[in-house]
Design an enzyme around this catalytic site. Sequence first.
Site, PDB file in Angstrom:
ATOM      1  N   SER A  42      -8.795   3.084  19.546  1.00 57.63           N
ATOM      2  CA  SER A  42      -7.636   2.344  19.108  1.00 57.63           C
ATOM      3  C   SER A  42      -7.021   1.498  20.220  1.00 57.63           C
ATOM      4  CB  SER A  42      -6.585   3.299  18.558  1.00 57.63           C
ATOM      5  OG  SER A  42      -6.116   4.154  19.597  1.00 57.63           O
ATOM      6  N   LYS A  78      -0.756  -0.504  26.454  1.00 54.05           N
ATOM      7  CA  LYS A  78      -0.938  -0.258  25.026  1.00 54.05           C
ATOM      8  C   LYS A  78       0.441  -0.075  24.406  1.00 54.05           C
ATOM      9  CE  LYS A  78      -3.603   2.828  21.949  1.00 54.05           C
ATOM     10  NZ  LYS A  78      -4.655   3.873  21.939  1.00 54.05           N
ATOM     11  N   SER A  93     -10.337   6.895  22.152  1.00 55.12           N
ATOM     12  CA  SER A  93      -9.681   5.592  22.008  1.00 55.12           C
ATOM     13  C   SER A  93      -9.594   4.758  23.280  1.00 55.12           C
ATOM     14  CB  SER A  93      -8.276   5.771  21.439  1.00 55.12           C
ATOM     15  OG  SER A  93      -8.360   6.025  20.073  1.00 55.12           O
TER      16      SER A  93
END
Lengths: 487, 94
Positions: free
Chosen positions: A154, A79, A178
């Site tokens: 996310s 990420k 997330s």
Amino acid sequence: MDLHYLTAHELGDLLQRREVSAVEVTEAIIDRIEAVDGRVQAYLTRTAEQAFEQAKAIDAARARGEKPGPLAGVPMALKDNLCTEGIRTTCASRMLAGWVPPYDATVVRRLKAAGAVMLGKLNMDEFAMGSSTENSGFFPTRNPWDLERVPGGSSGGSVAAVAAGEACYALGSDTGGSIRQPASFCGVVGMKPTYGRVSRYGLVAFASSLDQIGPITRDVTDCALVLGVIAGHDPSDSTSADLPVPDYRAALRPEIKGLKIGVPREYFGAGMEPEVETVVRRAIARLEEMGAVCEETSLPHTEYALPAYYLVAPAEASSNLARYDGVGYGLRVPGKDIIAMYMNTRSQGFGPEVKRRIMLGTYALSSGYYDAYYLKALKVRTLIRRDFEAAFAKYDLLATPTAPTVAFRLGEKAGDPLAMYLSDLCTIPINMAGLPALSLPCGFSQGLPVGLQLIGKAFDEATLLRVAYAFEQTTEYHRRRPELGVA
Amino acid sequence: MPISTAEVEHVALLARLKLSPEEKVAYTEQLNAILEYMDKLNALDTTDVEPTAHVLPLRNVFRDDVARPGLPRERALAGAPAASEGQFKVPRVV
């Protein structure tokens, strides 16, 4: 053989037996990225050249007779809020569009030491704020199961990459769900470890008392393997727990007889799609058939977790994001004086959701409102913790849906922040209490994946992994792959 | 109590955000909707409840006081939008 859809442990076995080389595996997955990423849009930055160098180094080590470990030579991605030395880290924000960190996050350092091959950095909601990856400052990622739907957020890029065969595993971060909510939407395993289990050093901070880094994988064995590499005490993070890390892979046994599982009724409330509920209840019934004792229970303050979270998280975010002032790094937009420079920089650098949360957090912390909002939310956080403490006096773990719905359509909730916030209803209370939880595929509704969430006692990731593994052994859901129109 | 546009402007100043007239209207509406939802918390009596700022029982995390090298100055400045003579450069403050 399609290497891109093998799990990390399957690939690791092939590599250890030298049936394939790390370079071949890397090539196969880079080809896959070339074939599908135009549609999925999971990657923000690709690092093919460095990946090949890392793969060559692993092959060379094996050729010398070394045994570099189970994840060595397995391609993965991160990420884009995890700092990578010499490789840009944008947090999917215009604010950091060109920023190149001068150091690696601790988790990155540990993965490198374990021989990981890094393919690149993955899309996300800007500064990890969002539930759909539509808030990326660059472009939205799409759900590989249905390209018209969101992958969740996310960590949407991380999860979509794993689901689409564009990375063997990935790391995400979980502040209110997330990792788990997108894992549920895309049919992969995603874990939020106990707060403090994994070092946050080098994670771009969003809400420091809630953020936790965790693995996103295709099965539970991979989750155990990756967690084993990244977990453990780190003196660079003052909130890192100084506790021994168990051998998580050794904890994976299909035996769960007699285990006590609580099923909190509040997690099956309004807003839950009936078919999602049916799928999750069937999964819980299966755990019962396997010998676990499942019982309905209550966590009475659940409905207050979401409003409390949306005061605590933005308050911490407004403070953490004060560092983006155009001075030390990132974007600078000039102004007539320094205040104008700050305001121009922050107004142009941040997207709408980030600004909304900064505003909310600043308001909640401002003079006259602190007691009414922020302090109240922290007290409610105590009540939520107590609910879990009472439940864990009776149960070994809790089972709930991960999300109340399947993946929603792109744009469906974009104009209504409150509706978007509600999609994290089932995951947020866990962050407020700092507990470990994982989401694993437990069935399908409307042809889209549904996740089962298991919640554990603090630092008892081993029991979660064991139960998840036992469940997985009796199902095939984790083996299904989205059809992306390419072999 | 609903938040007014004047309060939104004040909060934006505190947060160092410059809002367009459209943003002011949108944030006033959205923050009101969100804060109305937050009012749910007032239904709970929290008089004798201690706040939880952090879930770990941490007290004074120390490490040995040993000098070690920090980030070299040129690397610390490498990401800065403007630097001069080994320092961050900003517009005139006084």
